[in-house]
Design an enzyme around this catalytic site. Structure first.
Site, PDB file in Angstrom:
ATOM      1  N   ARG B  13     -65.464 -42.001   8.053  1.00 47.98           N
ATOM      2  CA  ARG B  13     -64.479 -43.102   8.057  1.00 47.98           C
ATOM      3  C   ARG B  13     -63.112 -42.601   7.584  1.00 47.98           C
ATOM      4  NH1 ARG B  13     -65.903 -46.662   2.670  1.00 47.98           N
ATOM      5  NH2 ARG B  13     -67.071 -45.038   1.619  1.00 47.98           N
ATOM      6  N   SER B  40     -62.179 -50.219   2.954  1.00 48.97           N
ATOM      7  CA  SER B  40     -63.480 -49.642   3.323  1.00 48.97           C
ATOM      8  C   SER B  40     -63.389 -48.833   4.606  1.00 48.97           C
ATOM      9  CB  SER B  40     -64.509 -50.752   3.533  1.00 48.97           C
ATOM     10  OG  SER B  40     -64.675 -51.504   2.363  1.00 48.97           O
ATOM     11  N   GLU B  61     -63.297 -61.986  12.450  1.00 44.29           N
ATOM     12  CA  GLU B  61     -63.324 -60.861  13.391  1.00 44.29           C
ATOM     13  C   GLU B  61     -63.102 -61.280  14.836  1.00 44.29           C
ATOM     14  OE1 GLU B  61     -65.680 -61.559  11.141  1.00 44.29           O
ATOM     15  OE2 GLU B  61     -65.598 -59.911   9.699  1.00 44.29           O
ATOM     16  N   PHE B  86     -70.167 -55.973  12.583  1.00 42.40           N
ATOM     17  CA  PHE B  86     -69.284 -57.077  12.964  1.00 42.40           C
ATOM     18  C   PHE B  86     -68.504 -56.735  14.230  1.00 42.40           C
ATOM     19  CE2 PHE B  86     -69.144 -57.103   8.114  1.00 42.40           C
ATOM     20  CZ  PHE B  86     -70.352 -57.768   8.037  1.00 42.40           C
ATOM     21  N   HIS B 112     -69.217 -47.722   9.146  1.00 45.33           N
ATOM     22  CA  HIS B 112     -70.452 -48.110   8.447  1.00 45.33           C
ATOM     23  C   HIS B 112     -71.589 -48.374   9.421  1.00 45.33           C
ATOM     24  CE1 HIS B 112     -67.446 -48.503   5.366  1.00 45.33           C
ATOM     25  NE2 HIS B 112     -68.300 -48.892   4.454  1.00 45.33           N
ATOM     26  N   ASP B 120     -76.514 -51.659   1.056  1.00 50.71           N
ATOM     27  CA  ASP B 120     -76.275 -53.041   1.482  1.00 50.71           C
ATOM     28  C   ASP B 120     -77.438 -53.603   2.303  1.00 50.71           C
ATOM     29  OD1 ASP B 120     -73.910 -53.430   0.192  1.00 50.71           O
ATOM     30  OD2 ASP B 120     -72.633 -53.070   1.933  1.00 50.71           O
ATOM     31  N   ARG B 170     -70.269 -44.433   6.835  1.00 46.31           N
ATOM     32  CA  ARG B 170     -69.821 -44.545   5.457  1.00 46.31           C
ATOM     33  C   ARG B 170     -70.068 -43.291   4.621  1.00 46.31           C
ATOM     34  NH1 ARG B 170     -73.039 -46.374   1.077  1.00 46.31           N
ATOM     35  NH2 ARG B 170     -71.786 -46.830  -0.759  1.00 46.31           N
TER      36      ARG B 170
END
Lengths: 283, 317
Positions: B13, B40, B61, B86, B112, B120, B170
């Site tokens: 990322r 992030s 989004e 997303f 991610h 998560d 990530r």
């Protein structure tokens, strides 16, 4: 002839085009198309700075119009053809295989005048907001217009767009709600009330103008004038709420959801056409 | 065995973040949008240097995707950044309508991705996004393998005419490609020459594939290792030529078997050159919380599993 009379004549012809296209295709959405005819006529034939013969998809140095409620495609196609974007005769191909006039507006057929596909509801306003932002970044002072349905405003994304446009002060965008109170399954209140759309737009930080008769040329023109005046003094997007009649212009289609997505039979179309004078010549 | 050196683990990322900043400096039409994950997704540096070209969309989004489509009409090159869950799953219809069908020049930066998002858990670990995106006509799907390649792929995506889904992750993973290697969308990169098995990998599993090839060499099995950094459009020639030489293949990806790169290769083989294929990917089940390395092992994605799959593929020839 006054400009108002000229606009009324064009609207008559567009209504005839809508009815004939949908009848010939044996499918399509006449009800909402007829309720929005007058505002779209005002935009394409009075307000918008555009060059139909030299259209390109960037919308550079021209006003842009986005039809968020894409099922009103017959209205858009007729307005485009009658403005000179493509031959009026092409309206006869609506919804037929191989046509550039797809059931809902598409860009992959290279039909001049269509900036973005629409039809899955709730998305067009966001695209219009992006196009308006792009114009601001490019220093292009032309406006972006967008038409949204009242039923469509049940989509959450409409309110995401509302919030975004307000936060980013998108003040070169004037949107319209076709506030006819009807959708496929019934009235908007029956389907999922409460409506309160004017209050909702205000709460989201937009300026709101109401046209008491959204099918009346004078009312529409003065509502847009007021929207422009508001935008000149306050950096906000404006929503013009048009109190319209579903199926406007055809007595048996008015004020009911029955004709949202239903094509008239040939004899019904004939009865409808008798109520609307042919002003510019049928396609 | 061609030797590759890990110059130090880095997160892909951040490669995206550096690429975005670099192309932003080079091209003033590049704009960026975030949905409350600017930090992030590593868009901070771009947003700081070019505040007038950065738009915060908030946790919304769907609107972000379509605003990007609108911006692209005016000649802007918008990058939308959010988590892959997303960017692909939540807004599938927006991507389908406003980006793919409308053929807009939108670049979807999907961070991610996969199970190595880690703690998560499954809500955020999308494992079907390659499948969702590759099914869309006109959509390019790019899965770079390390920090440097993600940076260079970001620059390439900006220069590519048309929609791109750029998938990265990530965790910090080995960084071994060249800092200034030009990345070509649509090209598969052969990293090692072998004659017994072809290993096709994407994302950080390319490094695992190289480790596996080293291990296999000890057993006398030599592997062609190919970095399938672009899933779509697929570099058919490079891939088919290799499999015609080796006669069997292992695909390795951080994705469900269903819809992934491996299934795409299976389709290619079925219609052009039937050959044994072993999948290193996740079977029909969701992920769970854990550290990235624990999950890689538990879900069978590490070098050890690639080695086992290669042995099986070779034995089926």
């Amino acid at each position: 002839m006054s400009d108002i009379q000229r606009l009324k004549d064009i609207a008559c012809q567009i209504r005839r085009d809508i009815l004939r296209m949908v009848t010939m295709a044996k499918s399509g959405h006449p009800g909402g198309s007829l309720s929005s005819t007058d505002v779209v006529t005002v935009l394409y034939f009075n307000k918008m700075q555009h060059d139909p013969k030299n259209w390109n998809r960037s919308g550079k140095d021209a006003d842009m119009f986005f039809l968020s409620c894409g099922h009103e495609s017959p209205l858009l196609y007729s307005a485009l053809a009658r403005s000179g974007y493509f031959p009026v005769s092409e309206l006869a191909t609506f919804r037929k295989i191989g046509s550039r006039l797809q059931g809902h507006p598409a860009t992959d057929t290279n039909l001049p005048g269509v900036f973005e596909a629409s039809g899955s509801l709730g998305q067009g306003l966001s695209v219009a907001v992006g196009a308006a932002l792009g114009k601001k970044l490019n220093g292009d002072f032309h406006k972006v217009y967008c038409l949204v349905g009242d039923g469509e405003s049940q989509e959450g994304q409409i309110w995401e767009a509302a919030q975004f446009a307000s936060h980013h002060k998108v003040d070169n965008l004037i949107a319209f709600t076709d506030w006819n109170g009807q959708q496929i399954d019934g009235t908007t209140e029956e389907v999922i009330g409460p409506d309160h759309l004017d209050q909702r737009w205000k709460a989201f930080g937009w300026n709101v103008v109401i046209a008491e008769d959204g099918n009346n040329m004078e009312d529409i023109l003065s509502a847009i004038k007021l929207a422009e005046e508001l935008q000149a003094v306050e950096p906000k997007p404006v929503m013009v709420m048009l109190k319209t009649v579903m199926g406007k212009g055809v007595d048996f289609m008015e004020g009911t959801c029955k004709w949202h997505g239903k094509a008239p039979k040939p004899e019904e179309c004939e009865a409808a056409l008798k109520q609307i004078p042919e002003t510019l010549g049928d396609f | 065995m061609t030797k590759y050196t890990n110059t130090g683990n880095k997160d892909t990322r951040s490669g995206f973040g550096e690429g975005l900043l670099a192309i932003g400096r080079e091209c003033k039409d590049v704009v960026a949008l975030a949905a409350d994950l600017k930090g992030s997704v590593k868009m901070d540096a771009f947003a700081k240097e070019f505040p007038e070209r950065f738009f915060q969309a908030g946790i919304a989004e769907a609107n972000m995707i379509n605003v990007a489509a609108g911006l692209s009409l005016n000649g802007k090159i918008p990058f939308v950044g959010t988590f892959a869950a997303f960017a692909a799953g939540r807004v599938y219809d927006q991507v389908r309508m406003a980006v793919a069908y409308s053929e807009t020049n939108v670049k979807i930066a999907a961070s991610h991705a996969g199970i190595t998002l880690g703690e998560d858990g499954a809500t955020h670990q999308i494992l079907e996004d390659i499948g969702l995106m590759r099914m869309l006509p006109g959509m390019s799907v790019v899965v770079p393998c390390d920090f440097n390649q993600t940076k260079n792929a970001t620059i390439a995506a900006a220069k590519w005419n048309g929609p791109v889904y750029l998938r990265f992750g990530r965790p910090s993973v080995p960084n071994f490609t060249g800092e200034n290697e030009v990345f070509e969308i649509g090209k598969a990169y052969r990293l090692n020459d072998g004659k017994d098995v072809t290993i096709l990998a994407c994302g950080h599993l390319v490094w695992e594939a190289l480790l596996a090839a080293e291990e296999l060499e000890k057993e006398g099995i030599t592997a062609d290792v190919i970095n399938v950094a672009t899933i779509k459009p697929l570099d058919y020639d490079t891939i088919l030529n290799s499999i015609k030489k080796t006669g069997c293949v292992v695909t390795a990806e951080e994705h469900f078997i269903f819809g992934g790169m491996g299934e795409m290769i299976a389709g290619l083989l079925a219609s052009h050159f039937p050959a044994p294929l072993e999948f290193v990917a996740i079977a029909d089940k969701f992920g769970q919380s854990g550290t990235p390395s624990e999950l890689m092992k538990a879900y069978g994605l590490d070098a050890e599993h690639i080695v086992a799959a290669a042995r099986r593929a070779v034995s089926r020839k």
